[in-house]
Design a protein around this motif. Structure first.
Motif, PDB file in Angstrom:
ATOM      1  N   GLU A 123       0.849  -1.189   0.000  1.00  0.00           N
ATOM      2  CA  GLU A 123       0.000   0.000   0.000  1.00  0.00           C
ATOM      3  C   GLU A 123       0.880   1.233   0.000  1.00  0.00           C
ATOM      4  O   GLU A 123       2.034   1.202   0.445  1.00  0.00           O
ATOM      5  CB  GLU A 123      -0.939   0.023   1.207  1.00  0.00           C
ATOM      6  N   SER A 124       0.332   2.336  -0.517  1.00  0.00           N
ATOM      7  CA  SER A 124       1.092   3.589  -0.527  1.00  0.00           C
ATOM      8  C   SER A 124       0.131   4.766  -0.660  1.00  0.00           C
ATOM      9  O   SER A 124      -0.990   4.623  -1.158  1.00  0.00           O
ATOM     10  CB  SER A 124       2.104   3.617  -1.680  1.00  0.00           C
ATOM     11  N   TYR A 125       0.578   5.918  -0.183  1.00  0.00           N
ATOM     12  CA  TYR A 125      -0.162   7.171  -0.287  1.00  0.00           C
ATOM     13  C   TYR A 125       0.673   8.147  -1.114  1.00  0.00           C
ATOM     14  O   TYR A 125       1.865   8.327  -0.847  1.00  0.00           O
ATOM     15  CB  TYR A 125      -0.435   7.765   1.100  1.00  0.00           C
ATOM     16  N   VAL A 126       0.052   8.747  -2.113  1.00  0.00           N
ATOM     17  CA  VAL A 126       0.773   9.647  -3.023  1.00  0.00           C
ATOM     18  C   VAL A 126       0.164  11.037  -2.946  1.00  0.00           C
ATOM     19  O   VAL A 126      -1.056  11.205  -3.115  1.00  0.00           O
ATOM     20  CB  VAL A 126       0.716   9.131  -4.472  1.00  0.00           C
ATOM     21  N   SER A 127       1.002  12.042  -2.699  1.00  0.00           N
ATOM     22  CA  SER A 127       0.544  13.432  -2.659  1.00  0.00           C
ATOM     23  C   SER A 127       0.328  13.960  -4.075  1.00  0.00           C
ATOM     24  O   SER A 127       1.110  13.682  -4.982  1.00  0.00           O
ATOM     25  CB  SER A 127       1.572  14.309  -1.946  1.00  0.00           C
ATOM     26  N   LEU A 128      -0.743  14.733  -4.246  1.00  0.00           N
ATOM     27  CA  LEU A 128      -1.060  15.355  -5.527  1.00  0.00           C
ATOM     28  C   LEU A 128      -1.190  16.854  -5.345  1.00  0.00           C
ATOM     29  O   LEU A 128      -1.702  17.302  -4.321  1.00  0.00           O
ATOM     30  CB  LEU A 128      -2.370  14.777  -6.079  1.00  0.00           C
ATOM     31  N   PRO A 129      -0.704  17.648  -6.326  1.00  0.00           N
ATOM     32  CA  PRO A 129      -0.020  17.217  -7.544  1.00  0.00           C
ATOM     33  C   PRO A 129       1.402  16.737  -7.246  1.00  0.00           C
ATOM     34  O   PRO A 129       2.019  17.172  -6.272  1.00  0.00           O
ATOM     35  CB  PRO A 129      -0.008  18.475  -8.401  1.00  0.00           C
ATOM     36  N   ASN A 131     -10.470  32.518  -6.760  1.00  0.00           N
ATOM     37  CA  ASN A 131     -10.188  32.829  -5.353  1.00  0.00           C
ATOM     38  C   ASN A 131     -10.015  31.570  -4.505  1.00  0.00           C
ATOM     39  O   ASN A 131     -10.750  31.320  -3.555  1.00  0.00           O
ATOM     40  CB  ASN A 131     -11.311  33.692  -4.766  1.00  0.00           C
ATOM     41  N   LEU A 132      -9.010  30.771  -4.851  1.00  0.00           N
ATOM     42  CA  LEU A 132      -8.721  29.559  -4.107  1.00  0.00           C
ATOM     43  C   LEU A 132      -7.348  29.660  -3.463  1.00  0.00           C
ATOM     44  O   LEU A 132      -6.393  30.140  -4.076  1.00  0.00           O
ATOM     45  CB  LEU A 132      -8.763  28.333  -5.018  1.00  0.00           C
ATOM     46  N   SER A 133      -7.243  29.187  -2.235  1.00  0.00           N
ATOM     47  CA  SER A 133      -5.956  29.208  -1.545  1.00  0.00           C
ATOM     48  C   SER A 133      -5.104  28.001  -1.907  1.00  0.00           C
ATOM     49  O   SER A 133      -3.878  28.053  -1.838  1.00  0.00           O
ATOM     50  CB  SER A 133      -6.173  29.240  -0.025  1.00  0.00           C
ATOM     51  N   GLY A 134      -5.732  26.903  -2.296  1.00  0.00           N
ATOM     52  CA  GLY A 134      -4.965  25.721  -2.643  1.00  0.00           C
ATOM     53  C   GLY A 134      -5.844  24.534  -2.980  1.00  0.00           C
ATOM     54  O   GLY A 134      -6.970  24.421  -2.479  1.00  0.00           O
ATOM     55  N   VAL A 135      -5.332  23.668  -3.834  1.00  0.00           N
ATOM     56  CA  VAL A 135      -6.017  22.427  -4.200  1.00  0.00           C
ATOM     57  C   VAL A 135      -4.983  21.309  -4.121  1.00  0.00           C
ATOM     58  O   VAL A 135      -4.004  21.303  -4.866  1.00  0.00           O
ATOM     59  CB  VAL A 135      -6.610  22.484  -5.625  1.00  0.00           C
ATOM     60  N   THR A 136      -5.171  20.392  -3.206  1.00  0.00           N
ATOM     61  CA  THR A 136      -4.235  19.283  -3.029  1.00  0.00           C
ATOM     62  C   THR A 136      -5.013  17.971  -2.948  1.00  0.00           C
ATOM     63  O   THR A 136      -6.231  17.970  -2.758  1.00  0.00           O
ATOM     64  CB  THR A 136      -3.382  19.434  -1.756  1.00  0.00           C
ATOM     65  N   GLY A 137      -4.300  16.874  -3.087  1.00  0.00           N
ATOM     66  CA  GLY A 137      -4.955  15.585  -3.017  1.00  0.00           C
ATOM     67  C   GLY A 137      -4.033  14.512  -2.475  1.00  0.00           C
ATOM     68  O   GLY A 137      -2.817  14.674  -2.453  1.00  0.00           O
ATOM     69  N   VAL A 138      -4.624  13.422  -2.039  1.00  0.00           N
ATOM     70  CA  VAL A 138      -3.876  12.239  -1.615  1.00  0.00           C
ATOM     71  C   VAL A 138      -4.539  11.021  -2.246  1.00  0.00           C
ATOM     72  O   VAL A 138      -5.745  10.800  -2.084  1.00  0.00           O
ATOM     73  CB  VAL A 138      -3.849  12.086  -0.086  1.00  0.00           C
ATOM     74  N   ALA A 139      -3.758  10.247  -2.977  1.00  0.00           N
ATOM     75  CA  ALA A 139      -4.258   9.017  -3.605  1.00  0.00           C
ATOM     76  C   ALA A 139      -3.762   7.822  -2.803  1.00  0.00           C
ATOM     77  O   ALA A 139      -2.573   7.729  -2.497  1.00  0.00           O
ATOM     78  CB  ALA A 139      -3.767   8.931  -5.042  1.00  0.00           C
ATOM     79  N   TYR A 140      -4.688   6.936  -2.478  1.00  0.00           N
ATOM     80  CA  TYR A 140      -4.329   5.717  -1.732  1.00  0.00           C
ATOM     81  C   TYR A 140      -4.347   4.535  -2.696  1.00  0.00           C
ATOM     82  O   TYR A 140      -5.365   4.262  -3.352  1.00  0.00           O
ATOM     83  CB  TYR A 140      -5.312   5.479  -0.595  1.00  0.00           C
TER      84      TYR A 140
END
Length: 375
Positions: free
Chosen positions: A256-262, A293-302
């Motif tokens: 298993e792994s978690y990947v930060s996006l982008p 007007n967004l401060s940030g958009v991030t994601g994590v894929a499992y």
């Protein structure tokens, strides 16, 4: 303050449920077995998801861990803490079926005992499982880093016998050890070797606890990610001790792994190879272009066994009016539906500095996204 919820589409699907989804205690279930009388019926939290454990209640109350608070104080980020705790229950399902066992937070290892075990070995603390040092200096700390960082105990009660018949122990290991002045990176082979040694030492100690003498005990090793990694760490190996054995030697890999996006710095990982990172960047650019007007958009894929299992997206906004939030949420939902077409669980959290604003979700077998806006 309680927040009212405005319904946009279907019923809210809860995020990352560890035990019984987002069901409240009004959905609690009382079960009677042949071994209990009506007056001594088993009380559980009930569940709204058949793939998760029901938690056992004691005298109508949820039982918190006997070592409560140690995880949060020992792990270096909330991302590691979340993955460590929810991953432990995922690992447990390999040994203790959700249909045959109730879950209970660990009751055998106390906070006082665990603190001793997690400490460095010394004349004052002979129970310590971390390396002894000759002096409290930066040089000694770096030369003998703490690898064995934290333990989480999960107890499993057989539904038929109403007895403790299994334990899972999560062991968090440091790949990076932080002192007050520096960070020491630990070689992966060394981390694994020392982690397995500590696991057997821990198993021997747990076998001495009342109730754990002969039941199956599963041990899972967790690699803690650096404190600035928003994806968090992951489990990488597990083993099970049966019939009172105090040593395990046969370890199975956990993939298993978690990947930060982008993905940054042109790194190559599962998300870049399967095209998810490209889709995420397209999604991010679209919503930022339409709603600037967004401060940030991030994601994590499992990923589980190299397949995308869940995608979590976090959006920080600067919107405050109801019409802005409503319009933005609807746009995000439609854009997510058309972008992330994989059969995977999807969760999108929209918030500002003042708190949560909206929540969107889609299960792997659903055709459309459900969304709620918080007032």
């Amino acid at each position: 303050m309680n927040k009212k919820i405005q319904k946009i589409s279907l019923t809210l699907i809860c995020s990352s449920a560890l035990l019984a989804g987002c069901g409240n205690l009004q959905n609690a279930k009382t079960e009677s077995s042949s071994n209990t009388s009506t007056n001594n019926a088993t009380i559980t939290t009930g569940r709204v998801n058949s793939n998760v454990y029901q938690a056992l209640m004691e005298n109508g109350k949820y039982q918190t861990s006997a070592a409560r608070g140690m995880s949060a104080s020992r792990l270096n980020s909330n991302y590691n803490l979340a993955n460590f705790q929810k991953g432990l229950l995922n690992v447990s399902q390999d040994s203790f079926s959700v249909n045959n066992y109730y879950y209970r937070e660990g009751q055998l290892i106390t906070a006082e005992t665990l603190k001793k075990w997690l400490g460095r070995k010394s004349s004052e603390n002979p129970e310590g499982l971390n390396p002894q040092i000759s002096s409290q200096t930066e040089e000694q700390e770096k030369a003998n880093p703490i690898i064995f960082q934290q333990v989480e105990e999960a107890d499993f009660i057989n539904k038929d016998t109403q007895k403790l018949e299994g334990i899972t122990l999560g062991i968090a290991l440091n790949k990076v050890y932080y002192t007050t002045e520096s960070a020491t990176t630990i070689d992966e082979a060394t981390m694994i070797e020392k982690g397995k040694e500590a696991a057997n030492q821990l198993l021997e100690k747990v076998r001495d606890l009342k109730g754990a003498e002969s039941i199956p005990i599963t041990i899972a090793l967790f690699e803690q990610a650096p404190e600035d990694d928003i994806a968090g760490g992951h489990y990488f190996a597990q083993a099970t001790s049966k019939n009172g054995a105090t040593k395990v030697s046969k370890w199975a890999d956990i993939n298993e792994s978690y990947v930060s996006l982008p993905v940054i710095n042109n790194d190559s990982n599962l998300a870049t190879k399967d095209g998810l990172n490209s889709k995420f960047n397209s999604f991010k650019n679209d919503i930022q272009g339409f709603f600037p007007n967004l401060s940030g958009v991030t994601g994590v894929a499992y990923y589980k066994d190299n397949e995308l299992n869940k995608l979590t997206v976090t959006i920080q906004t600067k919107y405050y009016s109801k019409t802005e939030i409503t319009s933005f949420t609807q746009y995000v939902g439609k854009k997510a539906e058309s972008t992330f077409t994989e059969k995977t669980d999807l969760e999108i959290q929209i918030s500002s500095q003042e708190g949560p604003q909206a929540y969107l979700s889609k299960s792997s077998d659903a055709q459309s996204i459900s969304a709620h806006i918080f007032n």
